[in-house]
Write an enzyme that holds these catalytic residues in place. Sequence first.
Site, PDB file in Angstrom:
ATOM      1  N   GLU A 194       0.844  -1.204   0.000  1.00  0.00           N
ATOM      2  CA  GLU A 194       0.000   0.000   0.000  1.00  0.00           C
ATOM      3  C   GLU A 194       0.878   1.252   0.000  1.00  0.00           C
ATOM      4  O   GLU A 194       0.734   2.138   0.858  1.00  0.00           O
ATOM      5  CB  GLU A 194      -0.986  -0.028   1.170  1.00  0.00           C
ATOM      6  CG  GLU A 194      -1.925  -1.215   1.082  1.00  0.00           C
ATOM      7  CD  GLU A 194      -3.133  -1.178   2.026  1.00  0.00           C
ATOM      8  OE1 GLU A 194      -3.217  -0.287   2.878  1.00  0.00           O
ATOM      9  OE2 GLU A 194      -3.997  -2.066   1.878  1.00  0.00           O
ATOM     10  N   GLU A 234      -4.731  -8.910  -0.325  1.00  0.00           N
ATOM     11  CA  GLU A 234      -5.491  -8.634   0.905  1.00  0.00           C
ATOM     12  C   GLU A 234      -6.960  -8.588   0.518  1.00  0.00           C
ATOM     13  O   GLU A 234      -7.365  -7.749  -0.291  1.00  0.00           O
ATOM     14  CB  GLU A 234      -5.057  -7.325   1.564  1.00  0.00           C
ATOM     15  CG  GLU A 234      -3.709  -7.419   2.230  1.00  0.00           C
ATOM     16  CD  GLU A 234      -3.337  -6.192   3.062  1.00  0.00           C
ATOM     17  OE1 GLU A 234      -4.242  -5.530   3.600  1.00  0.00           O
ATOM     18  OE2 GLU A 234      -2.131  -5.908   3.154  1.00  0.00           O
TER      19      GLU A 234
HETATM   20  O1  AHR Z   1      -4.843  -6.205   7.059  1.00  0.00           O
HETATM   21  C1  AHR Z   1      -4.780  -5.030   7.807  1.00  0.00           C
HETATM   22  C2  AHR Z   1      -4.183  -3.873   7.031  1.00  0.00           C
HETATM   23  O2  AHR Z   1      -5.007  -3.530   5.963  1.00  0.00           O
HETATM   24  C3  AHR Z   1      -2.849  -4.113   6.385  1.00  0.00           C
HETATM   25  O3  AHR Z   1      -1.777  -3.951   7.250  1.00  0.00           O
HETATM   26  C4  AHR Z   1      -2.814  -3.062   5.321  1.00  0.00           C
HETATM   27  O4  AHR Z   1      -2.020  -3.417   4.225  1.00  0.00           O
HETATM   28  C5  AHR Z   1      -4.269  -2.866   4.957  1.00  0.00           C
HETATM   29  O5  AHR Z   1      -4.631  -1.553   4.929  1.00  0.00           O
END
Ligand code: AHR
Length: 524
Positions: free
Chosen positions: A194, A328
């Site tokens: 990110e 994610e």
């Molecule tokens: O999964 C929790 C968080 O969500 C992670 O650290 C981040 O990459 C995302 O914003």
Amino acid sequence: MRSLLVVFTLIVTAFTVPIMAAQKIELSIDTSKPGAKIDRNIFGQFAEHLGHGIYEGIWVGPDSKIPNTRGIRNDVVGALKAIKVPNIRWPGGCFADEYHWRKGVGPQRSVTLNPNWGGVTEANTFGTHEFMDFIDQIGADAYVSVNVGSGTPQEAAEWLEYMTAAASTALVKERAANGHASPYKVALLGIGNESWDCGGNMTPDYYVSQMKIYSRFVRNFNPAQQDKHQMLKIAVGPGGDGPRWTDWTETVMKAYQQHTWSWDINGLSMHNYTVVHWPPSYTSVGFGETEYSQILKSTLEMEGLISKHSAIMDKYDPEKKVALIVDEWGGWYAPLPGSNPGFLVQQNSLRDAILAALNLNIFARHADRVRGANIAQMINVLQAMVITDKEKMVLTPTYYVFKMYVPFQDAMFIPVTFDAGWYTHGTVAIPRLDAISARDTNGKLWLEITNLDPNEPVEIEAALAGITAKSASGETLTAPKVDSVNTFDAAKTVTPKPISAKVQNGKLNLKLEPKSVTVVSVEQ
Ligand code: AHR
């Protein structure tokens, strides 16, 4: 008088006995037109240094009373082995861009901070060697995210040399002195996390210039990974819907199209949580049909997002060399009352099992481009597989979905056509049914069918073209309520049960319970 009584009885019966006439849906499966391979990496996991995801969830230390192997809990290892985890993304998440690997190797570990997640300290007792031991115990590959936000290319390059080199360098000697003479394998490398937000708030152009440097210098030296088992380099990709994110994908992919011998990427990541409103306010337990239907509607948006970004990738990479890695994803709800809000603790219900199945099916339908995904997160955080509390462990409904989907790992996608009809509730209208099919490496045909409707059963009649089916059997996952969960005291509320299926005249018939996930295999 008698006939009046009969009429009265009929009227009363009509109003009191629910009419459970199942909806009938016809499926057509054509085994003669296989699609792409469903890469086992779409069943990947994510373990961040966050809350009790690592400490307590995996690592209890060698002196713990909880049965462990070199500090890693045996119950968790056993559970994860059974779902054949293909890879684990580590150490973050946002944590990765503040992680300095040297603090987590050697006999002296320095305590640092974890400012992102709950303002706690980080003991660094679980570092590179412990992570590699853990994935070795469960048989998974390493997906290591390097620190682009607050680290340097040199720090990341040295970490990769430390992990993967075989030649007698100072770093390799240090690794051997720390207990591992032979090189580790790193299958996937995340170049930042990110980077448009917690990973450094970079513009797409700035990120691309960083990405090129990291891609060039952060090398994998493992002699066994020089040709066909080459480490895949994953660039940071989009994090949602809208022009900001299409612009990001355009910028990275345009750069990729111009790439030279000196740098390369093999994947573009995508992050997309099912949240509905930010900050997450939907509860993970104690909800009803309204929240159930809204969350499922929201999760189905994954389809549009993947299609949109795949189309951009197709423009710059028509041969689909760069994979889309949804590293994610999952449901993100309000923290459980009483928990540290920075630990992202939530329960996991039947709704999450259905959410997981829907997303896995979307990834499978895009198997030609989506060749990896990592649900967030594996243990005790967000949509977890496993929840622990000291010596106790419980497996979640999502865990059982991953278990039921094991046969789809590396199976060939087989197209299924059907008219799903609609399940409606309030203003929500979503398809009543979802399904995928695949042929495993032994040639066996598998079918997954999800009945999204929480009230009505569905009768399936599936026509199987291209095979002579003899019998079918499988498992179904459902529970009394949409928010049914497994707890330490009632661990079997949401667990798969056998389901009987009939094969007649080349057609497969089975009845699906409301709100259920079903996987069947067909004997030929
Ligand atoms: O999964 C929790 C968080 O969500 C992670 O650290 C981040 O990459 C995302 O914003």
